[in-house]
Every structure is written in structure tokens, then in C-alpha cells.
Design a protein around this motif. Sequence first.
Motif, PDB file in Angstrom:
ATOM      1  N   GLU A   1      -5.424  11.753   4.367  1.00 25.21           N
ATOM      2  CA  GLU A   1      -4.645  10.534   4.159  1.00 25.21           C
ATOM      3  C   GLU A   1      -4.632   9.720   5.444  1.00 25.21           C
TER       4      GLU A   1
ATOM      5  N   THR B   1       3.629   0.017   8.140  1.00 23.47           N
ATOM      6  CA  THR B   1       5.049   0.246   7.909  1.00 23.47           C
ATOM      7  C   THR B   1       5.769  -1.095   7.873  1.00 23.47           C
ATOM      8  N   THR B   2       6.881  -1.103   7.201  1.00 22.32           N
ATOM      9  CA  THR B   2       7.661  -2.324   7.107  1.00 22.32           C
ATOM     10  C   THR B   2       8.393  -2.576   8.415  1.00 22.32           C
TER      11      THR B   2
ATOM     12  N   ILE C   1       0.856  -1.192   0.000  1.00 23.56           N
ATOM     13  CA  ILE C   1       0.000   0.000   0.000  1.00 23.56           C
ATOM     14  C   ILE C   1       0.888   1.236   0.000  1.00 23.56           C
ATOM     15  N   ASP C   2       0.701   2.075  -0.992  1.00 23.85           N
ATOM     16  CA  ASP C   2       1.457   3.322  -1.073  1.00 23.85           C
ATOM     17  C   ASP C   2       0.804   4.394  -0.209  1.00 23.85           C
ATOM     18  N   ARG C   3      -0.507   4.557  -0.376  1.00 28.15           N
ATOM     19  CA  ARG C   3      -1.241   5.512   0.435  1.00 28.15           C
ATOM     20  C   ARG C   3      -2.734   5.207   0.361  1.00 28.15           C
TER      21      ARG C   3
ATOM     22  N   VAL D   1      -0.695   4.124   6.718  1.00 22.54           N
ATOM     23  CA  VAL D   1      -0.543   2.815   6.082  1.00 22.54           C
ATOM     24  C   VAL D   1       0.427   1.983   6.916  1.00 22.54           C
TER      25      VAL D   1
END
Length: 179
Positions: A49, A54-55, A38-40, A52
Motif C-alpha cells: 500500500e 492526508t487532509t 483517495i481511500d487507498r 495517500v
Amino acid sequence: LSFVPSSVLGTNELSALSLAGAMAGFANQGVYCSPVAIDRVIVRSTGNEMRVPTTRCSQAMSPEVAAAATYAFEQVITGGTGTRSRIDDDVPIAGKTGTSDNSVQTWMTGYSSEVATAAWVGNVSGAVKVDNTSVDGLFGGAIRHEIWRKVMTRANKLYGGSAFPAPPEIYLGASNVIM
């Protein structure tokens, strides 16, 4: 995942995103970072916004083991089952092919020092042999290479890549086993 002796051969069913993430760990000197697709996310009604995922990263293997595996994966591309995935540029690449029982699914996964990708060819609604299928004159296992090569060619143009670290000598060559 099932933990049985054949798991090392790739008997678990995984997503292309999971495999690309695993391959990225080799390129990242053994550091695995969970992929986030997911980018945004934007709320339509407000335009705000949302957060999302995070890794999360962790050292999954030593840099030396990652370098040795990368060396082996480079050989897959230069003279093994992945030669059809070779790219005519100066960016070093490494990869691994895969074929399920009865050629129901085929894979090409791999990476440069900057990008990892995975291409899967199969039928989501049944056990249809990909050997019996063609797309634009390409049969079965050849399709995965065409997809992977096109994606990585573009990625290499956008992101480039550098040489992989050399593997330690201790990991090269076969060992003698005395029984």
C-alpha cells in the motif's frame, strides 16, 4: 479563484468535491478540512500500500458564523429553492441550490452534521441548457434534487446526524441601515 464582487454569488467554476468540502466546513463548526478522494493505493506488482494524501484542517470561520449560515441553509431546504431536496427522516439537513446563467448548470449542495454532498447537473462538452434536458421524466433543475436527496437519504441511514448548533441572536433578523 477570481476575486470580484460577484464571486459571492458563485461565479467561479468549482468541482463537486470542492463544494462538498466547503459545505462540510459549515457542518464542522467552521473548520474546513481539505477533501481527499483517495481511500487507498495498492501497487499491483507488490501488493504494498502506498501513502495517500492526508487532509489539512483549519478554522475558516468562527463557529458562530457557521451556525448562522447553517440556519440560513436550513431555510433553503424547509421553505426555499431546495424544498425538493427534503428528506423524510429525523436527521437535520441544510443546503444551497445554484443555477448558472441560462440554466447551463444546476447544483444542490448540502449537509447533515455528519455528511456533506454536492450534486451537479450540466453538460461537460458545451453550453446546453439543462431546462431542455430530461432524465426519466425529470427536467433540468429537478434532477439535482433527486440525486442529492437519494445520496443524502442513504448517508443519513448510514451515519445519522444531530441537531445543528443554534445561531447567536445577533446574526438573526435584518439590521437597519441609515444613510
